[in-house]
Design a protein around this motif. Structure first.
Motif, PDB file in Angstrom:
ATOM      1  N   LEU A   1       0.934  -1.199  -0.048  1.00  0.00           N
ATOM      2  CA  LEU A   1       0.061   0.217   0.071  1.00  0.00           C
ATOM      3  C   LEU A   1       0.807   1.328  -0.024  1.00  0.00           C
ATOM      4  CD1 LEU A   1      -2.786   1.168   0.239  1.00  0.00           C
ATOM      5  CD2 LEU A   1      -2.662   1.028   2.672  1.00  0.00           C
ATOM      6  N   SER A   2       0.507   2.136  -1.170  1.00  0.00           N
ATOM      7  CA  SER A   2       1.631   3.231  -1.132  1.00  0.00           C
ATOM      8  C   SER A   2       0.876   4.646  -0.522  1.00  0.00           C
ATOM      9  CB  SER A   2       1.806   3.581  -2.451  1.00  0.00           C
ATOM     10  OG  SER A   2       2.450   2.628  -3.200  1.00  0.00           O
ATOM     11  N   SER A   3      -0.650   4.435  -0.713  1.00  0.00           N
ATOM     12  CA  SER A   3      -1.224   5.616  -0.299  1.00  0.00           C
ATOM     13  C   SER A   3      -2.944   5.450  -0.367  1.00  0.00           C
ATOM     14  CB  SER A   3      -0.987   7.001  -1.134  1.00  0.00           C
ATOM     15  OG  SER A   3      -1.247   6.843  -2.439  1.00  0.00           O
ATOM     16  N   ILE A   4      -3.466   6.170   0.267  1.00  0.00           N
ATOM     17  CA  ILE A   4      -5.028   6.263  -0.016  1.00  0.00           C
ATOM     18  C   ILE A   4      -5.453   7.605  -0.461  1.00  0.00           C
ATOM     19  CG2 ILE A   4      -5.361   4.417   1.737  1.00  0.00           C
ATOM     20  CD1 ILE A   4      -6.500   6.582   3.788  1.00  0.00           C
ATOM     21  N   THR A   5      -6.723   7.663  -1.232  1.00  0.00           N
ATOM     22  CA  THR A   5      -7.449   8.941  -1.488  1.00  0.00           C
ATOM     23  C   THR A   5      -8.834   8.761  -1.043  1.00  0.00           C
ATOM     24  OG1 THR A   5      -7.785   8.062  -3.960  1.00  0.00           O
ATOM     25  CG2 THR A   5      -5.795   9.521  -3.348  1.00  0.00           C
ATOM     26  N   LEU A   6      -9.435   9.861  -1.265  1.00  0.00           N
ATOM     27  CA  LEU A   6     -10.699  10.097  -0.565  1.00  0.00           C
ATOM     28  C   LEU A   6     -11.723  10.718  -1.628  1.00  0.00           C
ATOM     29  CD1 LEU A   6     -10.174  11.121   3.139  1.00  0.00           C
ATOM     30  CD2 LEU A   6     -10.359   9.053   2.246  1.00  0.00           C
ATOM     31  N   ASP A   7     -12.821  10.130  -1.786  1.00  0.00           N
ATOM     32  CA  ASP A   7     -13.882  10.880  -2.807  1.00  0.00           C
ATOM     33  C   ASP A   7     -15.008  11.098  -1.776  1.00  0.00           C
ATOM     34  OD1 ASP A   7     -15.880  11.624  -4.566  1.00  0.00           O
ATOM     35  OD2 ASP A   7     -15.868   9.812  -5.570  1.00  0.00           O
ATOM     36  N   VAL A   8     -15.155  12.519  -1.562  1.00  0.00           N
ATOM     37  CA  VAL A   8     -16.170  12.810  -0.534  1.00  0.00           C
ATOM     38  C   VAL A   8     -17.521  13.567  -1.158  1.00  0.00           C
ATOM     39  CG1 VAL A   8     -14.685  13.388   1.295  1.00  0.00           C
ATOM     40  CG2 VAL A   8     -15.126  15.121   0.021  1.00  0.00           C
ATOM     41  N   THR A   9     -17.475  13.355  -2.748  1.00  0.00           N
ATOM     42  CA  THR A   9     -18.564  13.965  -3.486  1.00  0.00           C
ATOM     43  C   THR A   9     -20.043  13.477  -2.840  1.00  0.00           C
ATOM     44  OG1 THR A   9     -18.423  12.265  -5.356  1.00  0.00           O
ATOM     45  CG2 THR A   9     -17.396  14.694  -5.555  1.00  0.00           C
ATOM     46  N   GLY A  10     -20.139  12.280  -2.304  1.00  0.00           N
ATOM     47  CA  GLY A  10     -21.269  11.834  -1.899  1.00  0.00           C
ATOM     48  C   GLY A  10     -21.683  11.747  -0.295  1.00  0.00           C
ATOM     49  N   ALA A  11     -20.705  12.577   0.556  1.00  0.00           N
ATOM     50  CA  ALA A  11     -20.562  12.699   1.748  1.00  0.00           C
ATOM     51  C   ALA A  11     -21.287  14.092   2.270  1.00  0.00           C
ATOM     52  CB  ALA A  11     -19.423  12.356   2.384  1.00  0.00           C
ATOM     53  N   LYS A  12     -21.738  14.028   3.507  1.00  0.00           N
ATOM     54  CA  LYS A  12     -22.298  15.543   3.963  1.00  0.00           C
ATOM     55  C   LYS A  12     -20.925  16.070   4.626  1.00  0.00           C
ATOM     56  CE  LYS A  12     -25.308  17.172   7.331  1.00  0.00           C
ATOM     57  NZ  LYS A  12     -26.049  16.974   8.497  1.00  0.00           N
ATOM     58  N   THR A  13     -20.683  17.379   4.021  1.00  0.00           N
ATOM     59  CA  THR A  13     -19.569  18.056   4.594  1.00  0.00           C
ATOM     60  C   THR A  13     -20.096  19.530   5.237  1.00  0.00           C
ATOM     61  OG1 THR A  13     -19.423  19.106   2.308  1.00  0.00           O
ATOM     62  CG2 THR A  13     -18.121  17.250   2.790  1.00  0.00           C
ATOM     63  N   THR A  14     -21.163  19.736   5.241  1.00  0.00           N
ATOM     64  CA  THR A  14     -21.849  20.995   5.889  1.00  0.00           C
ATOM     65  C   THR A  14     -22.764  20.628   7.039  1.00  0.00           C
ATOM     66  OG1 THR A  14     -21.405  21.936   3.819  1.00  0.00           O
ATOM     67  CG2 THR A  14     -22.909  23.182   5.631  1.00  0.00           C
ATOM     68  N   TYR A  15     -22.472  21.054   8.214  1.00  0.00           N
ATOM     69  CA  TYR A  15     -22.957  20.740   9.261  1.00  0.00           C
ATOM     70  C   TYR A  15     -23.442  21.953  10.243  1.00  0.00           C
ATOM     71  CZ  TYR A  15     -21.391  15.756   8.692  1.00  0.00           C
ATOM     72  OH  TYR A  15     -21.270  14.629   8.340  1.00  0.00           O
ATOM     73  N   ASN A  16     -24.422  21.830  11.050  1.00  0.00           N
ATOM     74  CA  ASN A  16     -24.658  22.811  12.186  1.00  0.00           C
ATOM     75  C   ASN A  16     -24.020  22.451  13.456  1.00  0.00           C
ATOM     76  OD1 ASN A  16     -26.162  24.574  10.516  1.00  0.00           O
ATOM     77  ND2 ASN A  16     -28.163  23.402  10.706  1.00  0.00           N
ATOM     78  N   VAL A  17     -23.803  23.405  14.437  1.00  0.00           N
ATOM     79  CA  VAL A  17     -23.193  23.220  15.820  1.00  0.00           C
ATOM     80  C   VAL A  17     -24.054  22.181  16.291  1.00  0.00           C
ATOM     81  CG1 VAL A  17     -22.927  23.941  17.861  1.00  0.00           C
ATOM     82  CG2 VAL A  17     -21.804  25.158  15.782  1.00  0.00           C
ATOM     83  N   GLY A  18     -23.811  20.991  16.985  1.00  0.00           N
ATOM     84  CA  GLY A  18     -24.670  20.200  17.571  1.00  0.00           C
ATOM     85  C   GLY A  18     -24.954  18.868  16.828  1.00  0.00           C
ATOM     86  N   ASP A  19     -25.041  19.012  15.475  1.00  0.00           N
ATOM     87  CA  ASP A  19     -25.586  17.865  14.556  1.00  0.00           C
ATOM     88  C   ASP A  19     -24.350  16.727  14.946  1.00  0.00           C
ATOM     89  OD1 ASP A  19     -27.418  19.366  13.226  1.00  0.00           O
ATOM     90  OD2 ASP A  19     -26.044  19.741  11.239  1.00  0.00           O
ATOM     91  N   LYS A  20     -24.679  15.302  14.666  1.00  0.00           N
ATOM     92  CA  LYS A  20     -24.132  14.252  14.602  1.00  0.00           C
ATOM     93  C   LYS A  20     -23.333  14.245  13.561  1.00  0.00           C
ATOM     94  CE  LYS A  20     -24.012   9.545  15.611  1.00  0.00           C
ATOM     95  NZ  LYS A  20     -24.856   8.144  16.166  1.00  0.00           N
ATOM     96  N   PHE A  21     -22.140  13.972  13.584  1.00  0.00           N
ATOM     97  CA  PHE A  21     -20.932  13.515  12.326  1.00  0.00           C
ATOM     98  C   PHE A  21     -21.316  12.213  11.931  1.00  0.00           C
ATOM     99  CE2 PHE A  21     -16.979  11.908  10.787  1.00  0.00           C
ATOM    100  CZ  PHE A  21     -16.854  12.868   9.839  1.00  0.00           C
ATOM    101  N   THR A  22     -21.334  12.218  10.479  1.00  0.00           N
ATOM    102  CA  THR A  22     -21.173  10.878  10.015  1.00  0.00           C
ATOM    103  C   THR A  22     -20.191  10.944   8.489  1.00  0.00           C
ATOM    104  OG1 THR A  22     -22.528   8.947   8.822  1.00  0.00           O
ATOM    105  CG2 THR A  22     -23.235  11.422   8.527  1.00  0.00           C
TER     106      THR A  22
END
Length: 158
Positions: free
Chosen positions: A39-60
């Motif tokens: 394994l050399s490295s890993i990359t992430l694709d976050v286009t399908g992930a939630k990236t904006t939250y409000n204070v107190g929201d649960k992270f996923t």
């Protein structure tokens, strides 16, 4: 062929066969042993992930896609369940880093945690009738001239 020549022939033949057999046992140093890719490295694709939250929201991290990049230049998708994902502070606003780790390799992405905006609500009203007509005769038309109405809001503004 004489007996002497026959014996000499057999001895030479055995010598040649043994020499060839021993030569076959010596490793060929010109051919490297194939190595298992690492394994050399890993990359992430976050286009399908939630990236904006409000204070107190649960992270996923649901929706994050992890790709493993190997030393032989091949790639493969990695299950998020096989990774370790950091949990950002969701109690304060700002840009937060999320770190994903797989077999010692890490990659990061940002999320935004926004302050919760609470719209104030009406708590009460007060009337200031100083300067307003407050006594009327029967049949006289009411006028609100001079009456001041003040709204008091839940955020203590007026």
């Amino acid at each position: 062929m004489s007996k002497r020549n026959s014996k000499l022939f057999v001895i030479v033949a055995v010598f040649v066969i043994l020499t060839l057999a021993l030569a076959a046992c010596v490793p060929n140093e010109d051919k490297p042993t194939p190595q298992k890719p690492t394994l050399s490295s890993i990359t992430l694709d976050v286009t399908g992930a939630k990236t904006t939250y409000n204070v107190g929201d649960k992270f996923t991290a649901d929706g994050v896609k992890v790709t493993a990049h190997m030393s032989d230049e091949t790639t493969s998708e990695v299950a998020l369940a096989d990774c370790t994902v950091s949990t950002p502070d969701m109690a304060t606003e700002g840009t937060k880093k999320v770190t994903v780790t797989y077999q010692g390799k890490t990659a990061e992405y940002d999320i935004t945690v926004n302050a919760v905006v609470v719209e104030p609500t009406l708590s009460s009203i007060t009337l200031d009738v100083t300067g307003a007509k407050t006594v009327y005769e029967e049949g006289e038309e009411f006028t609100a001239d001079g009456v001041k109405v003040t709204a008091h809001m839940s955020d203590e503004t007026t």
